[in-house]
Write an enzyme that holds these catalytic residues in place. Structure first.
Site, PDB file in Angstrom:
ATOM      1  N   VAL A  12       0.830  -1.207   0.000  1.00 33.02           N
ATOM      2  CA  VAL A  12       0.000   0.000   0.000  1.00 33.02           C
ATOM      3  C   VAL A  12       0.862   1.253   0.000  1.00 33.02           C
ATOM      4  CG1 VAL A  12      -1.823   1.269   1.187  1.00 33.02           C
ATOM      5  CG2 VAL A  12      -1.882  -1.233   1.154  1.00 33.02           C
ATOM      6  N   LYS A 100      -6.712  -1.598   9.576  1.00 32.59           N
ATOM      7  CA  LYS A 100      -7.949  -1.972  10.274  1.00 32.59           C
ATOM      8  C   LYS A 100      -7.707  -2.419  11.702  1.00 32.59           C
ATOM      9  CE  LYS A 100      -7.506  -6.290   7.762  1.00 32.59           C
ATOM     10  NZ  LYS A 100      -6.466  -5.712   6.886  1.00 32.59           N
ATOM     11  N   VAL A 127     -11.540  -0.171   5.808  1.00 30.05           N
ATOM     12  CA  VAL A 127     -12.671  -1.076   5.528  1.00 30.05           C
ATOM     13  C   VAL A 127     -12.965  -1.010   4.037  1.00 30.05           C
ATOM     14  CG1 VAL A 127     -15.092  -1.616   5.971  1.00 30.05           C
ATOM     15  CG2 VAL A 127     -13.672  -0.678   7.803  1.00 30.05           C
ATOM     16  N   GLY A 129     -10.959  -1.405   1.514  1.00 35.37           N
ATOM     17  CA  GLY A 129      -9.890  -0.994   0.606  1.00 35.37           C
ATOM     18  C   GLY A 129     -10.277   0.243  -0.176  1.00 35.37           C
ATOM     19  N   GLU A 185      -2.521 -14.889   1.908  1.00 35.46           N
ATOM     20  CA  GLU A 185      -1.184 -14.879   2.486  1.00 35.46           C
ATOM     21  C   GLU A 185      -0.697 -16.308   2.716  1.00 35.46           C
ATOM     22  OE1 GLU A 185       0.536 -12.176   3.004  1.00 35.46           O
ATOM     23  OE2 GLU A 185      -1.051 -10.699   2.626  1.00 35.46           O
ATOM     24  N   ASP A 196     -10.162 -10.854   9.900  1.00 35.75           N
ATOM     25  CA  ASP A 196     -10.076  -9.626   9.103  1.00 35.75           C
ATOM     26  C   ASP A 196     -11.453  -8.972   8.988  1.00 35.75           C
ATOM     27  OD1 ASP A 196      -8.574  -7.950   6.884  1.00 35.75           O
ATOM     28  OD2 ASP A 196     -10.423  -8.652   5.938  1.00 35.75           O
ATOM     29  N   LYS A 200     -13.260  -5.250  10.582  1.00 35.25           N
ATOM     30  CA  LYS A 200     -13.932  -4.290   9.703  1.00 35.25           C
ATOM     31  C   LYS A 200     -15.364  -4.024  10.153  1.00 35.25           C
ATOM     32  CE  LYS A 200     -11.039  -5.518   5.751  1.00 35.25           C
ATOM     33  NZ  LYS A 200     -10.954  -6.248   4.456  1.00 35.25           N
ATOM     34  N   GLY A 297      -5.673  -4.656  -2.623  1.00 34.41           N
ATOM     35  CA  GLY A 297      -4.750  -4.382  -3.720  1.00 34.41           C
ATOM     36  C   GLY A 297      -4.042  -3.062  -3.508  1.00 34.41           C
TER      37      GLY A 297
END
Length: 404
Positions: A12, A100, A127, A129, A185, A196, A200, A297
């Site tokens: 990122v 997050k 949240v 992306g 991952e 995850d 969120k 992404g």
């Protein structure tokens, strides 16, 4: 001139650096001032990368530079991200993050510090992306009471479930495929166990209901128990299975849950496939609105972060009002959440149907192969505790809640 420092030059962070540099004139025009990356913090070196000219290894250089106006945290994890962001805010710098874990744990506290220092703490990318959801929730849906939020908030799990449904592949095979393609991952636990998505929905619930919803209090169940046989039954009832994060209220009480759900065709989330995410917000006046797009992404997430940077620049000198108190919002436990349930139990239908109906009440049977040795059915609406009591004495193969 607005100077930005980026903490972290990973997926990122590199995207944020790229967007600010390549779209600089457009971003600066929208911000109302020239925006420049003055520093990028990372422990690593990047020989030959243009970032070398602004790369630093010591966070104090950034924190002690009064000319840095906005700090972008894209390191991930709670520490040292929390310490760095808190220091930035306390030193009078605005902060933007995609983290997050940080926001779910310390969001309310950091917003309070930002308010005290007349700066801003923004976290749109934490949240969904690149999907805009935070800002619409706090700025565009302000006249509505939010009745429910439900969403597909993890692209990895949605990709896995889509492949299992469309290709009939088993979970382990599709997980390996997702890892090979970079969607999952090497250690996929946070995704496939629902952690995850849990963080969120905790953030969204805290914003919607204006008090701290602790992610530790949210019942969380992943997708590792979902099988291709479950999807075979879904085809017979024109439904799918999605990992959903849901927050809402019933009988005056708040609830939140992350778990696989049966989703019928009349639900807008039914058609959300592959790595796409979607969040459905139900307001008491507006009704249903859905936010859809790629949830992860480098560039989609970085785009949301840079949008926050622009917003922070435009609001220089005053703090955006975001209602999220550190006071805890209590939510009911999973035993109090009522849903229908898709259930598979071992046995012959002729032999155990009367027992099923005596325990669960009226059910809707789903036809299966007579040689399967199991019975599948949809229950009436039951609380979690009612379901557990009804399921006693049965060999339960699978239980998946049913979305409204």
């Amino acid at each position: 001139m607005i100077n930005v420092a980026i903490l972290g030059y990973g997926t990122v962070g590199s995207g944020v650096y790229k967007i600010i540099n390549e779209n600089n004139s457009h971003i600066s025009r929208r911000a109302g001032d020239e925006v420049k990356v003055k520093y990028v913090l990372d422990l690593r070196d990047f020989p030959g990368d243009p970032v070398e000219k602004v790369l630093v290894h010591d966070v104090d250089i950034i924190m002690n530079d009064k000319d840095v106006d906005v700090v972008v945290e894209v390191m991930g994890g709670v520490e040292p991200a929390y310490t760095f962001v808190k220091r930035a805010l306390e030193s009078g710098k605005s902060a933007c993050t995609s983290n997050k874990e940080l926001v779910a744990k310390h969001g309310a506290e950091l917003l309070g510090i930002a308010q005290e220092k007349s700066v801003n703490f923004f976290f749109e990318a934490s949240v969904g992306g690149g999907i805009p959801i935070i800002r619409p929730l706090i700025e565009c849906l302000t006249v509505d009471h939010i009745e429910e939020i439900q969403g597909i908030m993890n692209g990895t799990t949605n990709y896995i479930l889509t492949k299992m449904e469309d290709e009939g592949a088993d979970f382990d095979t599709v997980l390996k495929d997702a890892q090979d393609k970079g969607y999952a991952e090497k250690n996929p636990e946070a995704d496939i166990e629902g952690f995850d998505a849990c963080r969120k929905i905790a953030i969204l619930a805290s914003l919607a209901y204006e008090k701290q919803v602790d992610f530790e209090d949210i019942y969380t169940e992943g997708i590792t128990k979902i099988t291709t046989q479950d999807f075979d039954y879904m085809k017979k009832i024109n439904a799918s299975i999605k990992l959903l994060g849901i927050a809402g209220k019933a009988d005056g009480k708040r609830y939140a849950i992350v778990a696989p759900f049966v989703v019928y065709k009349d639900n807008p989330l039914y058609n959300v496939k592959d790595v796409f995410n979607a969040i459905l917000v139900k307001g008491d006046m507006l009704g249903d609105v859905m936010f859809y797009g790629k949830g992860a992404g480098s560039l989609p997430t970085a785009s949301a972060v840079v949008s926050d940077v622009v917003d922070a620049v435009k609001r220089h000198g005053y703090t955006a009002k975001i209602h999220w108190s550190t006071e805890k919002r209590d939510i009911v436990d999973a035993g109090s959440i009522a849903t229908q349930n898709f259930v598979r139990v071992s046995g012959d239908k002729a032999a155990i149907s009367s027992k099923i109906e005596a325990s669960f009440g009226q059910v809707e049977y789903i036809e299966s192969d007579k040689s399967s040795g199991e019975v599948a059915f949809i229950t009436k609406v039951l609380s979690g505790r009612e379901y557990e009591k009804a399921a006693e004495g049965f060999d339960v193969i699978s239980r998946i809640r049913v979305s409204k």
